[in-house]
Design a protein around this motif. Structure first.
Motif, PDB file in Angstrom:
ATOM      1  N   ASP A   1      36.889  35.841  32.453  1.00 43.18           N
ATOM      2  CA  ASP A   1      37.645  35.846  31.197  1.00 43.18           C
ATOM      3  C   ASP A   1      39.043  35.262  31.379  1.00 43.18           C
ATOM      4  OD1 ASP A   1      35.699  36.754  29.487  1.00 43.18           O
ATOM      5  OD2 ASP A   1      36.256  38.863  29.641  1.00 43.18           O
ATOM      6  N   LEU A   2      39.618  35.420  32.557  1.00 42.00           N
ATOM      7  CA  LEU A   2      40.904  34.776  32.839  1.00 42.00           C
ATOM      8  C   LEU A   2      40.709  33.267  32.957  1.00 42.00           C
ATOM      9  CD1 LEU A   2      42.517  37.235  35.419  1.00 42.00           C
ATOM     10  CD2 LEU A   2      42.377  37.385  32.924  1.00 42.00           C
ATOM     11  N   VAL A   3      39.566  32.873  33.506  1.00 45.80           N
ATOM     12  CA  VAL A   3      39.227  31.446  33.608  1.00 45.80           C
ATOM     13  C   VAL A   3      39.207  30.810  32.223  1.00 45.80           C
ATOM     14  CG1 VAL A   3      37.387  29.807  34.194  1.00 45.80           C
ATOM     15  CG2 VAL A   3      37.932  31.682  35.752  1.00 45.80           C
ATOM     16  N   CYS A   4      38.605  31.505  31.252  1.00 48.13           N
ATOM     17  CA  CYS A   4      38.519  30.961  29.890  1.00 48.13           C
ATOM     18  C   CYS A   4      39.898  30.602  29.362  1.00 48.13           C
ATOM     19  CB  CYS A   4      37.862  31.971  28.942  1.00 48.13           C
ATOM     20  SG  CYS A   4      36.143  32.354  29.314  1.00 48.13           S
TER      21      CYS A   4
ATOM     22  N   ILE B   1      53.101  34.697  32.139  1.00 42.10           N
ATOM     23  CA  ILE B   1      53.389  35.814  31.227  1.00 42.10           C
ATOM     24  C   ILE B   1      52.112  36.571  30.896  1.00 42.10           C
ATOM     25  CG2 ILE B   1      54.151  36.390  28.876  1.00 42.10           C
ATOM     26  CD1 ILE B   1      56.036  33.923  29.106  1.00 42.10           C
ATOM     27  N   PHE B   2      51.069  35.827  30.545  1.00 41.86           N
ATOM     28  CA  PHE B   2      49.776  36.421  30.228  1.00 41.86           C
ATOM     29  C   PHE B   2      49.238  37.214  31.419  1.00 41.86           C
ATOM     30  CE2 PHE B   2      45.219  35.664  31.016  1.00 41.86           C
ATOM     31  CZ  PHE B   2      44.652  36.402  29.985  1.00 41.86           C
ATOM     32  N   LEU B   3      49.309  36.627  32.607  1.00 39.43           N
ATOM     33  CA  LEU B   3      48.738  37.251  33.796  1.00 39.43           C
ATOM     34  C   LEU B   3      49.516  38.498  34.199  1.00 39.43           C
ATOM     35  CD1 LEU B   3      46.471  36.899  35.835  1.00 39.43           C
ATOM     36  CD2 LEU B   3      48.020  35.513  37.228  1.00 39.43           C
ATOM     37  N   GLU B   4      50.833  38.448  34.107  1.00 45.29           N
ATOM     38  CA  GLU B   4      51.642  39.629  34.440  1.00 45.29           C
ATOM     39  C   GLU B   4      51.292  40.798  33.518  1.00 45.29           C
ATOM     40  OE1 GLU B   4      56.343  41.011  34.938  1.00 45.29           O
ATOM     41  OE2 GLU B   4      55.852  39.020  34.133  1.00 45.29           O
ATOM     42  N   SER B   5      51.122  40.511  32.236  1.00 42.90           N
ATOM     43  CA  SER B   5      50.756  41.551  31.282  1.00 42.90           C
ATOM     44  C   SER B   5      49.373  42.101  31.589  1.00 42.90           C
ATOM     45  CB  SER B   5      50.800  40.994  29.856  1.00 42.90           C
ATOM     46  OG  SER B   5      50.416  41.971  28.919  1.00 42.90           O
ATOM     47  N   TYR B   6      48.433  41.218  31.897  1.00 40.97           N
ATOM     48  CA  TYR B   6      47.074  41.651  32.232  1.00 40.97           C
ATOM     49  C   TYR B   6      47.092  42.549  33.467  1.00 40.97           C
ATOM     50  CZ  TYR B   6      42.219  41.500  33.779  1.00 40.97           C
ATOM     51  OH  TYR B   6      40.954  41.855  34.197  1.00 40.97           O
TER      52      TYR B   6
ATOM     53  N   ILE C   1      44.259  42.662  39.634  1.00 43.72           N
ATOM     54  CA  ILE C   1      43.219  41.774  40.135  1.00 43.72           C
ATOM     55  C   ILE C   1      43.738  41.098  41.396  1.00 43.72           C
ATOM     56  CG2 ILE C   1      43.962  39.816  38.694  1.00 43.72           C
ATOM     57  CD1 ILE C   1      40.942  39.178  38.334  1.00 43.72           C
ATOM     58  N   SER C   2      42.873  40.858  42.359  1.00 46.13           N
ATOM     59  CA  SER C   2      43.307  40.385  43.670  1.00 46.13           C
ATOM     60  C   SER C   2      43.709  38.916  43.655  1.00 46.13           C
ATOM     61  CB  SER C   2      42.197  40.596  44.700  1.00 46.13           C
ATOM     62  OG  SER C   2      41.114  39.711  44.450  1.00 46.13           O
ATOM     63  N   ASP C   3      44.507  38.554  44.664  1.00 47.73           N
ATOM     64  CA  ASP C   3      44.904  37.154  44.816  1.00 47.73           C
ATOM     65  C   ASP C   3      43.681  36.271  45.098  1.00 47.73           C
ATOM     66  OD1 ASP C   3      47.543  37.837  44.435  1.00 47.73           O
ATOM     67  OD2 ASP C   3      48.020  37.919  46.579  1.00 47.73           O
ATOM     68  N   GLN C   4      42.685  36.825  45.811  1.00 47.51           N
ATOM     69  CA  GLN C   4      41.478  36.055  46.115  1.00 47.51           C
ATOM     70  C   GLN C   4      40.728  35.684  44.833  1.00 47.51           C
ATOM     71  OE1 GLN C   4      42.374  38.841  47.593  1.00 47.51           O
ATOM     72  NE2 GLN C   4      42.304  38.589  49.826  1.00 47.51           N
ATOM     73  N   GLU C   5      40.657  36.610  43.892  1.00 43.45           N
ATOM     74  CA  GLU C   5      40.003  36.325  42.619  1.00 43.45           C
ATOM     75  C   GLU C   5      40.786  35.268  41.831  1.00 43.45           C
ATOM     76  OE1 GLU C   5      38.209  40.314  40.883  1.00 43.45           O
ATOM     77  OE2 GLU C   5      39.856  40.736  42.283  1.00 43.45           O
ATOM     78  N   LEU C   6      42.098  35.427  41.790  1.00 49.54           N
ATOM     79  CA  LEU C   6      42.930  34.493  41.035  1.00 49.54           C
ATOM     80  C   LEU C   6      42.889  33.092  41.635  1.00 49.54           C
ATOM     81  CD1 LEU C   6      46.049  36.739  40.295  1.00 49.54           C
ATOM     82  CD2 LEU C   6      44.207  36.098  38.735  1.00 49.54           C
TER      83      LEU C   6
END
Length: 329
Positions: free
Chosen positions: A236-239, A264-269, A275-280
């Motif tokens: 969903d972050l990929v989208c 900004i979006f990611l910090e709020s999420y 979520i891990s750095d590996q996933e991101l």
């Protein structure tokens, strides 16, 4: 010979649907207006009790089991206070209607109306709201088991099966098809180098684009869970990430604005659902699967064949090549 010629896809009368809603729901003075034909048909419903959205699922696209899973997820999200467009129960407390259309049974669900409008560009407050709301959605979707049947998002369903479906569409552009195959193997290799055992899984929306959310000021309502399925929540972050990347590619956003908006979006999420750095780190690579999944889906229904014309496919592949050059290591 049958009295009615066989049909594979019909458009149901909004007047007959208004009568059906009047009979089965606690609504009065109903007006039903056809809005759009997509993977299902969407109607706007106006009544004394307010506005609603009626979705008529296409029989070749969604089984009853698929619809039941979607309804169950949305009701769980509503009960948890997540801001989504949710199913409305009829007089008998049923959320799914079975309709005898010319082509056979079709299923319909009446949804609450999402106030506001789809955003063109999200401001800082809206980015924070969106990140927070998706995190709340994932908090629920990662902890429940749903009845019914949905997709599983994995390498086969997002890369290799779509490539098989698309083989004939690229018959006049073998070079692009070979590049997509090579890129898919690169993604497979990249993922194999990462320990994914701790990746967060659950039910994903898998279409979190601005067209599927309405903002009323800084308040957001998520809708259109038609493609929801089970997989890594990072999908969903990929989208959203690839939407921002596309804005840059199309010249509607600068690279700096993209990076600031995503941060900004990611910090709020992450404040609500870490979520891990590996996933991101896999987000740019998984974007290939997002596009191939939908390109493959376009091969399954005649109404989407226009998306499979050589010029369209060339455009999609051009964007994916850009992502690989700009964001892959």
């Amino acid at each position: 010979m049958k009295s009615i010629f066989p049909t594979i896809y019909s458009t149901l009368s909004p007047y007959a649907l208004a009568d059906l809603l009047d009979e089965r729901y606690l609504l009065k003075t109903i007006q039903c207006t056809f809005l759009v034909r997509g993977v299902g048909d969407t109607y706007l419903v106006d009544s004394l009790q307010g506005r609603f959205i009626l979705r008529i699922y296409r029989s070749t696209h969604r089984s009853l089991s698929h619809v039941q899973a979607e309804v169950a997820l949305l009701m769980a999200l509503k009960q948890a206070g997540v801001s989504v467009s949710y199913p409305i129960a009829d007089r008998m407390q049923e959320s799914i209607q079975q309709l005898d259309a010319v082509e056979g049974s079709r299923y319909a669900v009446l949804f609450s109306y999402a106030p506001g409008q789809p955003p063109r560009i999200l401001n800082k407050s809206q980015l924070c709201t969106l990140g927070h709301e998706i995190a709340r959605f994932h908090q629920v979707s990662s902890t429940i088991a749903l009845p019914g049947e949905r997709w599983t998002f994995d390498l086969d369903s997002t890369l290799f099966k779509p490539l098989e479906q698309l083989k004939s569409a690229f018959v006049t552009d073998q070079e692009s098809y070979l590049w997509l195959q090579k890129a898919a193997r690169q993604v497979e290799t990249k993922i194999a180098q990462v320990n994914t055992s701790g990746f967060l899984s659950g039910y994903c929306h898998f279409d979190l684009l601005p067209k599927n959310m309405h903002f009323d000021g800084d308040s957001v309502t998520l809708f259109d869970f038609d493609f929801m399925g089970y997989g890594w929540l990072v999908h969903d972050l990929v989208c959203f990430w690839q939407h921002l990347a596309l804005e840059v590619y199309a010249g509607r956003m600068t690279q700096l604005a993209f990076e600031e908006a995503y941060a900004i979006f990611l910090e709020s999420y992450q404040s609500g659902h870490p979520i891990s750095d590996q996933e991101l780190a896999l987000v740019p690579y998984l974007s290939l699967g997002f596009w191939l999944f939908y390109m493959g889906f376009h091969t399954t229904h005649d109404q989407f064949y226009s998306y499979l014309q050589p010029s369209q496919l060339k455009g999609y592949t051009g964007f994916l090549r850009h992502l690989a050059v700009a964001y892959w290591e």
